[in-house]
Enzyme design. Structure first.
Site, short mmCIF file in Angstrom:
data_model
loop_
_atom_site.label_atom_id
_atom_site.label_comp_id
_atom_site.label_asym_id
_atom_site.label_seq_id
_atom_site.Cartn_x
_atom_site.Cartn_y
_atom_site.Cartn_z
CB SER A 11 1.21 -17.36 -18.44
OG SER A 11 2.58 -17.52 -18.70
N1 SAH Z 1 5.23 -17.99 -15.64
C1 SAH Z 1 5.65 -16.63 -15.89
C2 SAH Z 1 5.92 -16.47 -17.38
C3 SAH Z 1 6.94 -15.48 -17.68
S1 SAH Z 1 7.36 -15.34 -19.38
C4 SAH Z 1 4.57 -15.68 -15.45
O1 SAH Z 1 3.40 -16.04 -15.55
O2 SAH Z 1 4.87 -14.57 -15.02
C5 SAH Z 1 8.81 -16.35 -19.48
C6 SAH Z 1 9.97 -15.94 -18.64
O3 SAH Z 1 11.08 -16.76 -19.01
C7 SAH Z 1 10.44 -14.50 -18.83
O4 SAH Z 1 10.47 -13.85 -17.60
C8 SAH Z 1 11.84 -14.65 -19.41
O5 SAH Z 1 12.73 -13.63 -19.01
C9 SAH Z 1 12.26 -16.00 -18.89
N2 SAH Z 1 13.34 -16.64 -19.63
C10 SAH Z 1 13.59 -16.60 -20.96
N3 SAH Z 1 14.66 -17.34 -21.26
C11 SAH Z 1 15.10 -17.90 -20.10
C12 SAH Z 1 16.16 -18.79 -19.75
N4 SAH Z 1 17.00 -19.29 -20.67
N5 SAH Z 1 16.30 -19.13 -18.47
C13 SAH Z 1 15.45 -18.65 -17.51
N6 SAH Z 1 14.45 -17.81 -17.79
C14 SAH Z 1 14.25 -17.44 -19.05
#
Ligand code: SAH
Length: 220
Positions: free
Chosen positions: A68
């Protein structure tokens, strides 16, 4: 600021991010600014993007996911109003950058990621940075932590069509949840406070997140 072995080769860029992209855009909480001034963001992005680690935008981290934008990480963290007694559930570990910021400000962080590969990478980086108050779980986090328990704070770092009831159940009394809600490409960042078993919601701003894919979120 002079760059040294403890703050890495991007110390100047990190300080610019804190002053310009965070403080300059209205992030005021000292703890958030300090945590983001200390955590080496370059460790969380793929090597080929290292030089862009402090640009105020999202970057790809593999598996079609993104780390993000720093301002949004700061805003979501600020909205959580953390203190060092808080136990926090994070759904969507991704790169682990948001996890690291939470871990600096809370007592313990429980973080769930559906892709084992991303979770493993995040675990390795946090280990290298000496952050050890984090529990990792690989699986679908749309229904919350696998064991029944409650948290003081919950943060979801991917978009949901509506706030999953299971997450509201796992939020303790007086707890705060921060979660992007919406069906389309743009969502509303919802800040919810749990009062008498119900969620009192307000909209912080519009955001753009990847979808949370799971039983109580979006379909594959
Ligand atoms: N805060 C993180 C954002 C990652 S994007 C950063 O800054 O790096 C969101 C993440 O949620 C992705 O890695 C995706 O794989 C994960 N995700 C999507 N659906 C999910 C679920 N049902 N349970 C856990 N993680 C999930």
């Amino acid at each position: 600021m002079i760059s040294g072995p403890h703050n890495g080769k991007f110390a100047r860029e990190r300080e610019r991010m804190v002053q310009h992209d965070l403080k300059g855009r209205g992030i005021t909480e000292a703890g958030v600014l300090s945590a983001m001034g200390r955590v080496l963001r370059e460790e969380f992005v793929p090597e080929s993007y290292e030089s862009q680690a402090y640009a105020d935008g999202p970057l790809p981290i593999g598996m079609g996911q993104t780390i993000s934008q720093p301002y949004i990480v700061a805003l979501m963290t600020q909205e959580l109003r953390l203190n060092n007694y808080c136990e926090v559930l994070e759904v969507g570990t991704g790169s682990g950058y948001q996890t690291a910021i939470l871990a600096k400000l809370a007592k313990r962080v429980y973080t769930i990621e559906r892709f084992a590969d991303l979770s493993a990478k995040a675990q390795a980086v946090l280990g290298r940075l000496g952050i050890n108050n984090v529990e990792f779980y690989v699986g679908d986090g749309s229904g919350g932590w696998p064991e029944k328990r409650t948290f003081d704070r919950i943060i979801v770092t991917a978009a949901v069509p509506e706030v999953p009831g299971q997450l509201i159940d796992q939020l303790g009394a007086g707890g705060i949840i921060v979660v992007p809600v919406g069906e389309g490409g743009v969502q509303e960042l919802i800040v919810g406070t749990k009062k008498e078993g119900k969620l009192i919601e307000r909209v912080a701003c519009d955001v753009r997140f990847v979808k949370l894919v799971g039983k109580y979120a979006f379909e594959e």
